[in-house]
Motif scaffolding. Structure first.
Motif, PDB file in Angstrom:
ATOM      1  N   ARG A 143       1.305  -1.347  -0.249  1.00 48.85           N
ATOM      2  CA  ARG A 143       0.081   0.307   0.067  1.00 48.85           C
ATOM      3  C   ARG A 143       0.701   1.216   0.125  1.00 48.85           C
ATOM      4  NH1 ARG A 143      -4.702   0.167   4.060  1.00 48.85           N
ATOM      5  NH2 ARG A 143      -5.690   1.669   1.713  1.00 48.85           N
ATOM      6  N   ILE A 144       2.244   1.332   0.083  1.00 47.05           N
ATOM      7  CA  ILE A 144       3.105   2.580   0.507  1.00 47.05           C
ATOM      8  C   ILE A 144       4.232   2.391  -0.465  1.00 47.05           C
ATOM      9  CG2 ILE A 144       5.422   3.208   1.788  1.00 47.05           C
ATOM     10  CD1 ILE A 144       2.235   3.170   2.809  1.00 47.05           C
ATOM     11  N   ALA A 145       3.985   3.665  -2.165  1.00 39.54           N
ATOM     12  CA  ALA A 145       4.906   3.291  -3.128  1.00 39.54           C
ATOM     13  C   ALA A 145       5.890   4.040  -3.383  1.00 39.54           C
ATOM     14  CB  ALA A 145       4.011   4.876  -3.668  1.00 39.54           C
ATOM     15  N   ARG A 146       6.372   4.432  -1.895  1.00 43.14           N
ATOM     16  CA  ARG A 146       8.007   4.205  -2.013  1.00 43.14           C
ATOM     17  C   ARG A 146       8.466   4.961  -0.060  1.00 43.14           C
ATOM     18  NH1 ARG A 146       5.970   8.828  -3.767  1.00 43.14           N
ATOM     19  NH2 ARG A 146       6.356   8.595  -5.669  1.00 43.14           N
ATOM     20  N   LEU A 147       9.502   4.766   0.045  1.00 42.66           N
ATOM     21  CA  LEU A 147       9.840   4.528   0.859  1.00 42.66           C
ATOM     22  C   LEU A 147      11.381   5.583   0.274  1.00 42.66           C
ATOM     23  CD1 LEU A 147      11.132   4.456   4.403  1.00 42.66           C
ATOM     24  CD2 LEU A 147      12.421   1.946   3.552  1.00 42.66           C
ATOM     25  N   ILE A 148      11.389   6.780   1.616  1.00 36.14           N
ATOM     26  CA  ILE A 148      12.140   7.922   1.948  1.00 36.14           C
ATOM     27  C   ILE A 148      13.155   7.918   2.583  1.00 36.14           C
ATOM     28  CG2 ILE A 148      12.513  10.434   1.210  1.00 36.14           C
ATOM     29  CD1 ILE A 148       9.901  10.212   0.584  1.00 36.14           C
ATOM     30  N   CYS A 149      14.697   7.488   2.704  1.00 35.07           N
ATOM     31  CA  CYS A 149      14.990   7.173   3.585  1.00 35.07           C
ATOM     32  C   CYS A 149      16.485   7.965   3.738  1.00 35.07           C
ATOM     33  CB  CYS A 149      15.588   5.708   3.779  1.00 35.07           C
ATOM     34  SG  CYS A 149      16.015   4.674   2.404  1.00 35.07           S
ATOM     35  N   ASP A 150      17.298   7.244   4.200  1.00 35.56           N
ATOM     36  CA  ASP A 150      19.037   8.503   4.364  1.00 35.56           C
ATOM     37  C   ASP A 150      19.916   7.728   3.963  1.00 35.56           C
ATOM     38  OD1 ASP A 150      18.762   7.464   6.442  1.00 35.56           O
ATOM     39  OD2 ASP A 150      19.504   8.967   7.513  1.00 35.56           O
ATOM     40  N   ALA A 151      19.230   6.439   3.953  1.00 33.67           N
ATOM     41  CA  ALA A 151      20.829   4.959   3.773  1.00 33.67           C
ATOM     42  C   ALA A 151      19.976   4.470   3.379  1.00 33.67           C
ATOM     43  CB  ALA A 151      21.256   5.111   4.963  1.00 33.67           C
ATOM     44  N   ALA A 152      20.912   3.082   2.276  1.00 36.08           N
ATOM     45  CA  ALA A 152      20.514   2.266   1.923  1.00 36.08           C
ATOM     46  C   ALA A 152      20.162   1.193   3.016  1.00 36.08           C
ATOM     47  CB  ALA A 152      20.835   1.096   1.009  1.00 36.08           C
ATOM     48  N   PRO A 153      18.680   0.396   3.146  1.00 40.18           N
ATOM     49  CA  PRO A 153      18.205  -0.609   3.993  1.00 40.18           C
ATOM     50  C   PRO A 153      19.159  -1.434   3.732  1.00 40.18           C
ATOM     51  CG  PRO A 153      15.799  -0.366   2.390  1.00 40.18           C
ATOM     52  CD  PRO A 153      17.704   0.366   2.630  1.00 40.18           C
ATOM     53  N   PRO A 154      19.535  -2.543   5.043  1.00 39.27           N
ATOM     54  CA  PRO A 154      19.580  -3.640   4.866  1.00 39.27           C
ATOM     55  C   PRO A 154      18.990  -4.796   3.721  1.00 39.27           C
ATOM     56  CG  PRO A 154      19.056  -3.515   7.142  1.00 39.27           C
ATOM     57  CD  PRO A 154      18.289  -2.297   6.379  1.00 39.27           C
ATOM     58  N   ALA A 155      20.057  -6.018   2.891  1.00 39.46           N
ATOM     59  CA  ALA A 155      19.162  -6.460   2.067  1.00 39.46           C
ATOM     60  C   ALA A 155      18.731  -6.985   2.213  1.00 39.46           C
ATOM     61  CB  ALA A 155      20.796  -7.911   1.682  1.00 39.46           C
ATOM     62  N   GLU A 156      18.264  -7.800   3.555  1.00 42.91           N
ATOM     63  CA  GLU A 156      17.362  -8.885   4.068  1.00 42.91           C
ATOM     64  C   GLU A 156      15.817  -7.797   3.972  1.00 42.91           C
ATOM     65  OE1 GLU A 156      16.001  -9.863   7.834  1.00 42.91           O
ATOM     66  OE2 GLU A 156      15.547 -11.666   6.538  1.00 42.91           O
ATOM     67  N   ILE A 157      16.093  -6.673   4.422  1.00 44.92           N
ATOM     68  CA  ILE A 157      14.819  -5.312   4.187  1.00 44.92           C
ATOM     69  C   ILE A 157      14.329  -5.060   2.889  1.00 44.92           C
ATOM     70  CG2 ILE A 157      13.709  -3.431   5.061  1.00 44.92           C
ATOM     71  CD1 ILE A 157      15.006  -3.569   8.068  1.00 44.92           C
ATOM     72  N   ALA A 158      15.418  -4.127   2.072  1.00 42.41           N
ATOM     73  CA  ALA A 158      15.553  -3.786   1.588  1.00 42.41           C
ATOM     74  C   ALA A 158      14.234  -5.302  -0.478  1.00 42.41           C
ATOM     75  CB  ALA A 158      16.782  -3.521   0.367  1.00 42.41           C
ATOM     76  N   ASN A 159      15.266  -6.167  -0.005  1.00 39.79           N
ATOM     77  CA  ASN A 159      14.643  -7.212  -0.464  1.00 39.79           C
ATOM     78  C   ASN A 159      12.496  -7.411  -0.232  1.00 39.79           C
ATOM     79  OD1 ASN A 159      16.696  -7.927  -2.075  1.00 39.79           O
ATOM     80  ND2 ASN A 159      16.746  -9.465  -0.789  1.00 39.79           N
ATOM     81  N   PHE A 160      12.617  -6.823   0.500  1.00 39.73           N
ATOM     82  CA  PHE A 160      11.231  -7.917   0.951  1.00 39.73           C
ATOM     83  C   PHE A 160      10.244  -6.243   0.664  1.00 39.73           C
ATOM     84  CE2 PHE A 160       7.531  -6.265   3.851  1.00 39.73           C
ATOM     85  CZ  PHE A 160       6.721  -7.950   3.957  1.00 39.73           C
ATOM     86  N   GLY A 165       6.731  -4.392  -3.435  1.00 39.13           N
ATOM     87  CA  GLY A 165       6.439  -3.356  -4.743  1.00 39.13           C
ATOM     88  C   GLY A 165       6.858  -1.604  -4.068  1.00 39.13           C
ATOM     89  N   VAL A 166       7.370  -1.727  -3.143  1.00 39.78           N
ATOM     90  CA  VAL A 166       8.115  -0.264  -2.080  1.00 39.78           C
ATOM     91  C   VAL A 166       8.845   0.140  -2.786  1.00 39.78           C
ATOM     92  CG1 VAL A 166       8.747   0.908  -0.856  1.00 39.78           C
ATOM     93  CG2 VAL A 166       7.258  -0.772  -0.723  1.00 39.78           C
ATOM     94  N   ASN A 167       9.611   1.039  -3.927  1.00 39.87           N
ATOM     95  CA  ASN A 167      10.212   2.111  -4.333  1.00 39.87           C
ATOM     96  C   ASN A 167      11.572   2.459  -3.359  1.00 39.87           C
ATOM     97  OD1 ASN A 167      10.174   1.492  -6.796  1.00 39.87           O
ATOM     98  ND2 ASN A 167       8.388   2.949  -7.102  1.00 39.87           N
ATOM     99  N   ILE A 168      12.680   2.607  -2.996  1.00 41.22           N
ATOM    100  CA  ILE A 168      13.162   2.867  -2.222  1.00 41.22           C
ATOM    101  C   ILE A 168      14.312   4.029  -2.626  1.00 41.22           C
ATOM    102  CG2 ILE A 168      15.346   2.549  -0.451  1.00 41.22           C
ATOM    103  CD1 ILE A 168      14.366   0.036  -0.949  1.00 41.22           C
ATOM    104  N   CYS A 169      14.042   5.409  -2.087  1.00 41.23           N
ATOM    105  CA  CYS A 169      14.701   6.371  -2.749  1.00 41.23           C
ATOM    106  C   CYS A 169      15.345   6.838  -1.783  1.00 41.23           C
ATOM    107  CB  CYS A 169      13.195   7.538  -2.952  1.00 41.23           C
ATOM    108  SG  CYS A 169      11.896   6.818  -4.092  1.00 41.23           S
ATOM    109  N   LEU A 170      17.202   6.679  -1.674  1.00 39.32           N
ATOM    110  CA  LEU A 170      17.835   7.586  -1.052  1.00 39.32           C
ATOM    111  C   LEU A 170      18.120   8.971  -0.989  1.00 39.32           C
ATOM    112  CD1 LEU A 170      20.052   4.345  -1.021  1.00 39.32           C
ATOM    113  CD2 LEU A 170      19.032   4.625   0.573  1.00 39.32           C
ATOM    114  N   ALA A 171      18.259   9.413  -0.039  1.00 40.29           N
ATOM    115  CA  ALA A 171      17.582  11.060  -0.173  1.00 40.29           C
ATOM    116  C   ALA A 171      19.637  11.225   0.033  1.00 40.29           C
ATOM    117  CB  ALA A 171      17.382  11.724   1.133  1.00 40.29           C
TER     118      ALA A 171
END
Length: 171
Positions: A143-160, A165-171
């Motif tokens: 239900r969430i289009a994107r995560l906006i964060c200041d660092a890349a999440p750990p691989a396990e979280i990023a893969n999940f 369907g969540v895009n990860i946007c690094l600031a």
């Protein structure tokens, strides 16, 4: 906060929930014009009221002393009057099994209700939330289009998240 604010053009409608990160997003939005902002956060309302033709709608209800958030039946009834283009929400924790989590049931209920009333939703969170613990899932991550964060999440979280369907946007 600036990366999240960059997603919101002048003239947009946006929901910002209670949290320190969304309070920073509100400060970054101070340069935007003609926004319609719906919030349950005293800090967000204070940051955006009376600036650049922005209109701010503040939910009523019980005001929590520790964060200035309004919650309760009144705030949910207020929220149901609106439909917004963007929602920027906060999370207390992000993990690889449930996604986005909160500590407070009333806060999660409020977030779920805004997801039903927003065209697009983002979570703004700093890296300290990765792998944290909190007991209440906000909603299915899809239900969430994107995560906006200041660092890349750990691989396990990023893969999940990416798998959901969540895009990860690094600031």
């Amino acid at each position: 906060a600036r990366a999240a604010a960059a997603l919101i053009p002048d003239g947009s409608s946006v929901f910002l929930d209670v949290g320190s990160t969304t309070a920073y997003v509100a400060q970054a939005l101070q340069m935007r014009r003609d926004l319609m902002v719906v919030t349950n956060s005293l800090a967000v309302a204070s940051a955006l009221t009376g600036r650049n033709g922005n209109r701010v709608f503040m939910a009523g209800g019980e005001l929590r002393a520790h964060d200035g958030g309004a919650f309760g039946a009144e705030s949910l009834a207020f929220l149901r009057q609106f439909r917004v283009a963007h929602a920027i929400l906060s999370a207390a924790a992000i993990d690889a099994t449930s996604g986005f989590l909160l500590q407070d049931l009333r806060e999660a209920e409020f977030s779920r209700n805004i997801l039903d009333r927003a065209d697009e939703a983002s979570i703004a969170a700093d890296a300290t939330k990765f792998g944290g613990r909190a007991p209440i899932q906000i909603a299915e991550p899809s239900r969430i289009a994107r995560l906006i964060c200041d660092a890349a999440p750990p691989a396990e979280i990023a893969n999940f998240l990416i798998g959901s369907g969540v895009n990860i946007c690094l600031a």
